[in-house]
Design a protein around this motif. Structure first.
Motif, PDB file in Angstrom:
ATOM      1  N   TRP A 149      35.531  52.548  41.434  1.00  0.00           N
ATOM      2  CA  TRP A 149      35.417  51.523  40.386  1.00  0.00           C
ATOM      3  C   TRP A 149      36.444  51.701  39.273  1.00  0.00           C
ATOM      4  N   VAL A 150      36.982  52.890  39.105  1.00  0.00           N
ATOM      5  CA  VAL A 150      38.083  53.071  38.147  1.00  0.00           C
ATOM      6  C   VAL A 150      39.277  52.247  38.601  1.00  0.00           C
ATOM      7  N   VAL A 151      39.588  52.322  39.881  1.00  0.00           N
ATOM      8  CA  VAL A 151      40.710  51.564  40.435  1.00  0.00           C
ATOM      9  C   VAL A 151      40.408  50.062  40.418  1.00  0.00           C
ATOM     10  N   ILE A 152      39.207  49.698  40.846  1.00  0.00           N
ATOM     11  CA  ILE A 152      38.818  48.284  40.872  1.00  0.00           C
ATOM     12  C   ILE A 152      38.830  47.701  39.465  1.00  0.00           C
ATOM     13  N   SER A 153      38.320  48.443  38.487  1.00  0.00           N
ATOM     14  CA  SER A 153      38.298  47.968  37.102  1.00  0.00           C
ATOM     15  C   SER A 153      39.703  47.744  36.564  1.00  0.00           C
ATOM     16  N   THR A 154      40.603  48.636  36.930  1.00  0.00           N
ATOM     17  CA  THR A 154      41.997  48.476  36.511  1.00  0.00           C
ATOM     18  C   THR A 154      42.582  47.189  37.082  1.00  0.00           C
ATOM     19  N   ALA A 155      42.348  46.954  38.358  1.00  0.00           N
ATOM     20  CA  ALA A 155      42.864  45.743  38.996  1.00  0.00           C
ATOM     21  C   ALA A 155      42.242  44.488  38.387  1.00  0.00           C
ATOM     22  N   LEU A 156      40.938  44.510  38.152  1.00  0.00           N
ATOM     23  CA  LEU A 156      40.264  43.344  37.572  1.00  0.00           C
ATOM     24  C   LEU A 156      40.733  43.075  36.140  1.00  0.00           C
ATOM     25  N   THR A 157      40.981  44.135  35.389  1.00  0.00           N
ATOM     26  CA  THR A 157      41.483  43.967  34.031  1.00  0.00           C
ATOM     27  C   THR A 157      42.892  43.383  34.042  1.00  0.00           C
ATOM     28  N   MET A 158      43.720  43.811  34.983  1.00  0.00           N
ATOM     29  CA  MET A 158      45.065  43.253  35.097  1.00  0.00           C
ATOM     30  C   MET A 158      45.004  41.765  35.459  1.00  0.00           C
ATOM     31  N   VAL A 159      44.114  41.404  36.369  1.00  0.00           N
ATOM     32  CA  VAL A 159      43.956  39.998  36.746  1.00  0.00           C
ATOM     33  C   VAL A 159      43.490  39.187  35.542  1.00  0.00           C
ATOM     34  N   ALA A 160      42.505  39.712  34.821  1.00  0.00           N
ATOM     35  CA  ALA A 160      41.981  39.004  33.646  1.00  0.00           C
ATOM     36  C   ALA A 160      43.078  38.817  32.598  1.00  0.00           C
ATOM     37  N   TYR A 161      43.897  39.835  32.395  1.00  0.00           N
ATOM     38  CA  TYR A 161      44.974  39.745  31.406  1.00  0.00           C
ATOM     39  C   TYR A 161      46.003  38.691  31.802  1.00  0.00           C
ATOM     40  N   GLN A 162      46.384  38.688  33.071  1.00  0.00           N
ATOM     41  CA  GLN A 162      47.358  37.694  33.534  1.00  0.00           C
ATOM     42  C   GLN A 162      46.793  36.280  33.411  1.00  0.00           C
ATOM     43  N   LEU A 163      45.527  36.092  33.758  1.00  0.00           N
ATOM     44  CA  LEU A 163      44.901  34.780  33.602  1.00  0.00           C
ATOM     45  C   LEU A 163      44.835  34.370  32.133  1.00  0.00           C
ATOM     46  N   TRP A 164      44.550  35.334  31.261  1.00  0.00           N
ATOM     47  CA  TRP A 164      44.475  35.037  29.829  1.00  0.00           C
ATOM     48  C   TRP A 164      45.843  34.607  29.289  1.00  0.00           C
ATOM     49  N   LYS A 165      46.890  35.333  29.687  1.00  0.00           N
ATOM     50  CA  LYS A 165      48.241  34.958  29.249  1.00  0.00           C
ATOM     51  C   LYS A 165      48.589  33.554  29.731  1.00  0.00           C
ATOM     52  N   ARG A 166      48.279  33.248  30.984  1.00  0.00           N
ATOM     53  CA  ARG A 166      48.566  31.917  31.522  1.00  0.00           C
ATOM     54  C   ARG A 166      47.758  30.850  30.789  1.00  0.00           C
ATOM     55  N   ASP A 167      46.503  31.150  30.478  1.00  0.00           N
ATOM     56  CA  ASP A 167      45.652  30.204  29.744  1.00  0.00           C
ATOM     57  C   ASP A 167      46.212  29.949  28.347  1.00  0.00           C
ATOM     58  N   GLN A 168      46.660  30.997  27.686  1.00  0.00           N
ATOM     59  CA  GLN A 168      47.208  30.837  26.334  1.00  0.00           C
ATOM     60  C   GLN A 168      48.519  30.055  26.344  1.00  0.00           C
ATOM     61  N   ARG A 169      49.361  30.304  27.341  1.00  0.00           N
ATOM     62  CA  ARG A 169      50.608  29.540  27.461  1.00  0.00           C
ATOM     63  C   ARG A 169      50.317  28.060  27.687  1.00  0.00           C
ATOM     64  N   SER A 170      49.343  27.767  28.549  1.00  0.00           N
ATOM     65  CA  SER A 170      49.032  26.351  28.823  1.00  0.00           C
ATOM     66  C   SER A 170      48.425  25.678  27.595  1.00  0.00           C
ATOM     67  N   ARG A 171      47.668  26.414  26.812  1.00  0.00           N
ATOM     68  CA  ARG A 171      47.076  25.838  25.608  1.00  0.00           C
ATOM     69  C   ARG A 171      48.150  25.562  24.536  1.00  0.00           C
ATOM     70  N   LYS A 172      49.093  26.481  24.404  1.00  0.00           N
ATOM     71  CA  LYS A 172      50.172  26.257  23.442  1.00  0.00           C
ATOM     72  C   LYS A 172      51.057  25.111  23.892  1.00  0.00           C
ATOM     73  N   GLY A 173      51.317  25.026  25.183  1.00  0.00           N
ATOM     74  CA  GLY A 173      52.121  23.936  25.718  1.00  0.00           C
ATOM     75  C   GLY A 173      51.414  22.596  25.614  1.00  0.00           C
ATOM     76  N   GLY A 174      50.098  22.593  25.810  1.00  0.00           N
ATOM     77  CA  GLY A 174      49.325  21.353  25.721  1.00  0.00           C
ATOM     78  C   GLY A 174      49.141  20.882  24.310  1.00  0.00           C
ATOM     79  N   ALA A 175      49.146  21.788  23.325  1.00  0.00           N
ATOM     80  CA  ALA A 175      48.941  21.423  21.924  1.00  0.00           C
ATOM     81  C   ALA A 175      50.164  20.707  21.357  1.00  0.00           C
ATOM     82  N   SER A 176      51.353  21.049  21.875  1.00  0.00           N
ATOM     83  CA  SER A 176      52.563  20.462  21.314  1.00  0.00           C
ATOM     84  C   SER A 176      52.903  19.105  21.942  1.00  0.00           C
ATOM     85  N   GLN A 177      52.198  18.732  22.997  1.00  0.00           N
ATOM     86  CA  GLN A 177      52.480  17.451  23.653  1.00  0.00           C
ATOM     87  C   GLN A 177      51.809  16.310  22.971  1.00  0.00           C
TER      88      GLN A 177
END
Length: 84
Positions: free
Chosen positions: A56-84
């Motif tokens: 679970w140490v390894v699995i947690s690391t992978a899940l946290t990396m996935v969550a972080y990448q999804l969060w970055k993508r979500d924030q980019r789309s929100r910033k891009g959508g706000a300026s349109q």
């Protein structure tokens, strides 16, 4: 609907639900001790109780990396959508 509410993006999105699941899964897995409080099956002589937690140490690391990448993508789309 007013113009102010039409431009807003929803707070709960599928990506945010996946992020939450990625971050909550390790806690649920580790707090549900009765599911892994046993000796068998052993892995290279290590009881299940220990290798399951190390896995679970390894699995947690992978899940946290996935969550972080999804969060970055979500924030980019929100910033891009706000300026349109």
């Amino acid at each position: 609907m007013s113009e102010a509410t039409q431009g807003k993006q929803p707070v709960i999105t599928p990506a945010r639900v996946v992020i939450a699941l990625c971050l909550v899964a390790p806690f649920v897995a580790m707090l549900w001790v009765s599911s892994y409080a046993k000796v068998e099956p052993t892995f290279v002589g290590v009881p299940f109780f220990y290798w399951y937690q190390m896995l679970w140490v390894v699995i947690s690391t992978a899940l946290t990396m996935v969550a972080y990448q999804l969060w970055k993508r979500d924030q980019r789309s929100r910033k891009g959508g706000a300026s349109q």
